[in-house]
Design a protein around this motif. Sequence first.
Motif, mmCIF file in Angstrom:
data_model
loop_
_atom_site.group_PDB
_atom_site.id
_atom_site.type_symbol
_atom_site.label_atom_id
_atom_site.label_comp_id
_atom_site.label_asym_id
_atom_site.label_seq_id
_atom_site.Cartn_x
_atom_site.Cartn_y
_atom_site.Cartn_z
ATOM 1 N N THR A 21 47.320 35.433 25.921
ATOM 2 C CA THR A 21 47.526 36.949 25.819
ATOM 3 C C THR A 21 47.497 37.785 27.150
ATOM 4 O OG1 THR A 21 45.108 37.236 25.331
ATOM 5 C CG2 THR A 21 46.830 37.149 23.569
ATOM 6 N N ARG A 22 46.582 37.297 28.087
ATOM 7 C CA ARG A 22 46.510 37.732 29.290
ATOM 8 C C ARG A 22 47.917 37.697 30.140
ATOM 9 N NH1 ARG A 22 41.021 35.827 31.771
ATOM 10 N NH2 ARG A 22 42.083 36.864 33.526
ATOM 11 N N MET A 23 48.460 36.639 29.865
ATOM 12 C CA MET A 23 50.002 36.618 30.671
ATOM 13 C C MET A 23 50.946 37.807 30.298
ATOM 14 S SD MET A 23 50.197 34.101 32.496
ATOM 15 C CE MET A 23 49.737 32.555 33.454
ATOM 16 N N LYS A 24 50.565 37.883 28.790
ATOM 17 C CA LYS A 24 51.598 39.176 28.583
ATOM 18 C C LYS A 24 53.020 38.503 28.623
ATOM 19 C CE LYS A 24 48.610 43.157 29.101
ATOM 20 N NZ LYS A 24 47.457 42.318 29.228
ATOM 21 N N SER A 25 53.460 37.572 28.016
ATOM 22 C CA SER A 25 54.781 36.839 28.347
ATOM 23 C C SER A 25 55.194 36.244 27.089
ATOM 24 C CB SER A 25 54.758 35.869 29.405
ATOM 25 O OG SER A 25 55.829 34.937 29.392
ATOM 26 N N LYS A 29 52.006 30.049 28.162
ATOM 27 C CA LYS A 29 51.317 29.952 29.317
ATOM 28 C C LYS A 29 51.438 28.607 30.301
ATOM 29 C CE LYS A 29 46.815 29.697 29.158
ATOM 30 N NZ LYS A 29 45.355 29.989 28.861
ATOM 31 N N ASP A 109 46.255 24.663 31.260
ATOM 32 C CA ASP A 109 46.468 25.694 32.134
ATOM 33 C C ASP A 109 45.506 25.354 33.472
ATOM 34 O OD1 ASP A 109 43.800 26.000 30.780
ATOM 35 O OD2 ASP A 109 44.106 27.954 30.145
ATOM 36 N N ASN A 235 44.973 32.008 33.928
ATOM 37 C CA ASN A 235 44.891 32.816 32.480
ATOM 38 C C ASN A 235 45.782 34.087 32.770
ATOM 39 O OD1 ASN A 235 43.026 31.073 30.751
ATOM 40 N ND2 ASN A 235 41.864 31.432 32.363
ATOM 41 N N SER A 236 46.180 34.389 33.955
ATOM 42 C CA SER A 236 46.718 35.843 34.053
ATOM 43 C C SER A 236 47.753 35.599 35.101
ATOM 44 C CB SER A 236 45.785 36.849 34.325
ATOM 45 O OG SER A 236 45.218 36.684 35.953
ATOM 46 N N ARG A 237 48.813 36.556 35.228
ATOM 47 C CA ARG A 237 49.721 36.705 36.368
ATOM 48 C C ARG A 237 49.107 36.457 37.551
ATOM 49 N NH1 ARG A 237 55.286 36.742 33.931
ATOM 50 N NH2 ARG A 237 55.072 37.489 31.860
ATOM 51 N N GLU A 239 46.206 35.215 38.633
ATOM 52 C CA GLU A 239 45.693 33.911 38.553
ATOM 53 C C GLU A 239 46.891 33.173 39.128
ATOM 54 O OE1 GLU A 239 41.633 34.213 36.052
ATOM 55 O OE2 GLU A 239 43.114 33.323 35.398
#
Length: 462
Positions: A21-25, A29, A109, A235-237, A239
Motif C-alpha cells: 500500500t505504501r507504493m500507491k501503485s 510491489k 521486496d 516498501n515505498s517509492r 525506498e
Amino acid sequence: MTTAQSTAPLAIVILAAGKGTRMKSDLHKVLHPIAGRPMLEHLLASAAELMPSRQVVVVGSGREQLERQLGTRASLAVQEPQLGTGHAVQQSEAALAGFAGDVLILYGDVPFVSAATMRLMLDRLHAADAPEVVVLGFTPADPLQYGRVIADDTGRIARMVEHKDASEAERACRLCNSGLMAARSDRLFDLLGKVGNTNAQGEYYLVDVVNIANAEGGHCAVVVTPDSDEVAGINSRAELAEAEARWQARRRVRAMADGATLIAPETVWFAWDTVLGRDVTIEPNVWFGPGVVVADSVTIRGFSHIEGARLAEGVEVGPYARLRPGAVLEAGAKIGNFVEVKNATLGPGAKANHLTYLGDAEVGAGANIGAGTITCNYDGYFKHKTVIGERAFIGSNSALIAPVRIGADSIVAAGSAVSRDVGDGELRLVRAEQLVKPGWADRFHDTMKRKKADRKASEGKR
C-alpha cells in the motif's frame, strides 16, 4: 563451527503477498524495477545460482501480474487473508508436496540477497551441530523496528522476538532479524503447524518456529551478513529510489574497476545487464536501458540514451544521441548529435553525424549520412526497410522512402525524396523545378514597406 556444503535438493519460497500500500501503485510491489529489472527478477537470478529444484512464490493481491511475469518458472501459492509471515510460508506446503530437502525462505521486496549469502545459510544448516533452523541476521546502524535475534557468541539462538513484543533489554540487542531463513522441509512445516498468534499483532510469526524448536529441545543458529544493504526491504517509492541509488553506485565503481572511464560517475545510469569493454569513455548524463553491449575503446558522449544496442570496437556515439532496440554499430561507426537509430545496422566506418533518423535500415561500410536525413520506414500499417550501400553519400535533408535500396558509391543529392532504388555509382536528384522571377523580391519588399508606412501614418492621425 564446521560446515559442509549442502548437496540436498533445494526449494525456494518467496513471500510476495503483501499489498504494497505504501507504493500507491497498480503495479505489484515486487515488479517495480531497479536498473530496468523487476526487483523479483533480481532475487530469482541470485537464487538460480543455487539451482533450486522447486520455486514457490506466495501471493495475495496482484496474482495475475505475477503469473504473467513468472510463467512456469515458479508455482504460485495464495495467501488470503494475510495472517502473518508464518501463515504465508504455510501456504507453500501444498506446492511442495512430495519435496524432501532444504527450504530457503526469501522475500520478494528484499531483492539483493546474494547467492553467496544464501549458500552461507544452507551450509550452516548442514554444519556438524545440525541446527533445525538457520536465520540470517544483520546489524544495521539503527535497529529501528526490526525484530531481534538473541544469540550467544557461537551464533546459537536463545530467542527470537518481534520489536513490538520485545523488552527494553531485548531491544538493546543490535543483532536484527532479516526475516530470511533456511530449514529442512519436513521440520519446517511441522514447526509452522505449532505456531500460534498470541502476540501484539495477532499474527502467525515465522520467527516463532525458532522459539518452538528451542522449546522442544532442539537448537537454531544465526549467520550474519556483512552487508546490511543486501537485506534492505523496499516498501515505498522513496525506498525504491534509495535501492536504485545504491545499486547504481556499486555498478559505477565496478565499471571503473573493469577499465571504463566515467567522467562524472554519479550522472551515468546503468541497466542490470549493461556490458562494457575496456577503455570505454562515458561522458556525463548517459543513460543505459536493458540489452546494451559495448566493446572496447568506445566513446559515448554526454546526454546520450542507449537501450537494446550493440556497439563494436572504436564506435563513437553522441552527444545527445538515442540508440533504440536493434541498433548495431559496427567497428568505427559514428553517430553524432541528435541522431536516432532504431533496428538498424551501421557498417564499419559508417557515419551519421547529426540530426538524422535511421529506422529499419542497413547502412553499408563507409557510408555517409548527411544532416536531416530520415528513413521513412512506416506507412501507417507496416514497417519497411532501407538498404544503403557501401560508401554511399546521402545529402542533407533527404527522405529515403522505404522500401528502397541505395547502391554502393552512389550519391543522393541534398533535399531529395527518394522512393525508387538507386543503382551503384548513380547520382539521384529529386527536387521540384526552381522558379526564378528576377526583381520580384525587391518589388515585394518596396510594396510592403509602403503599406507599413501608410498604416503607421494612419494610426498617428487618430
